[in-house]
Design a protein around this motif. Structure first.
Motif, PDB file in Angstrom:
ATOM      1  N   GLY A  97       0.827  -1.196   0.000  1.00  0.00           N
ATOM      2  CA  GLY A  97       0.000   0.000   0.000  1.00  0.00           C
ATOM      3  C   GLY A  97       0.861   1.245   0.000  1.00  0.00           C
ATOM      4  N   THR A  98       0.197   2.398  -0.074  1.00  0.00           N
ATOM      5  CA  THR A  98       0.880   3.686  -0.077  1.00  0.00           C
ATOM      6  C   THR A  98       0.248   4.573   0.991  1.00  0.00           C
ATOM      7  N   ILE A  99       1.077   5.232   1.777  1.00  0.00           N
ATOM      8  CA  ILE A  99       0.571   6.134   2.811  1.00  0.00           C
ATOM      9  C   ILE A  99      -0.010   7.369   2.141  1.00  0.00           C
ATOM     10  N   SER A 100      -1.279   7.667   2.441  1.00  0.00           N
ATOM     11  CA  SER A 100      -1.936   8.829   1.844  1.00  0.00           C
ATOM     12  C   SER A 100      -2.029   9.997   2.812  1.00  0.00           C
ATOM     13  N   GLU A 101      -1.917   9.727   4.115  1.00  0.00           N
ATOM     14  CA  GLU A 101      -2.008  10.798   5.112  1.00  0.00           C
ATOM     15  C   GLU A 101      -1.310  10.367   6.394  1.00  0.00           C
TER      16      GLU A 101
END
Length: 98
Positions: free
Chosen positions: A60-64
């Motif tokens: 996944g990718t950190i969005s916040e």
């Protein structure tokens, strides 16, 4: 009589391990982990846009990211079937992907 005497001398419990590890204080454990290079992860390394991996949800990718120290949290966007999830970084199983 010989049967009952031998029954009394044998123990129904399995033998104990030869050596039981000693208990450690938190400070001793931290020192040992630091020496072995397996200390706690740096929470400041988790930034917006960073690629991570979770054992259940996958990559996944950190969005916040918000908060500081032990209360630092990150919202991570995973594959569509998992959506976005929020984690308290100090307690999460997230791993940074190189």
């Amino acid at each position: 009589k010989s049967q009952t005497a031998s029954a009394r001398t044998s123990t129904p419990y399995p033998s104990r391990p030869a050596k039981i590890p000693a208990l450690m204080t938190a400070a001793q454990l931290a020192k040992k982990q630091k020496a072995e290079g397996i200390g706690p992860k740096s929470l400041d390394a988790f930034l917006t846009g960073t690629k991570v991996e979770h054992p259940d949800y996958g990559p996944g990718t950190i969005s916040e990211v918000s908060g500081t120290g032990m209360k630092r949290t990150a919202t991570v966007e995973f594959a569509p079937e998992y959506g976005s999830r929020c984690f308290r970084l100090s307690h999460s199983s997230l791993r940074l992907v190189d």
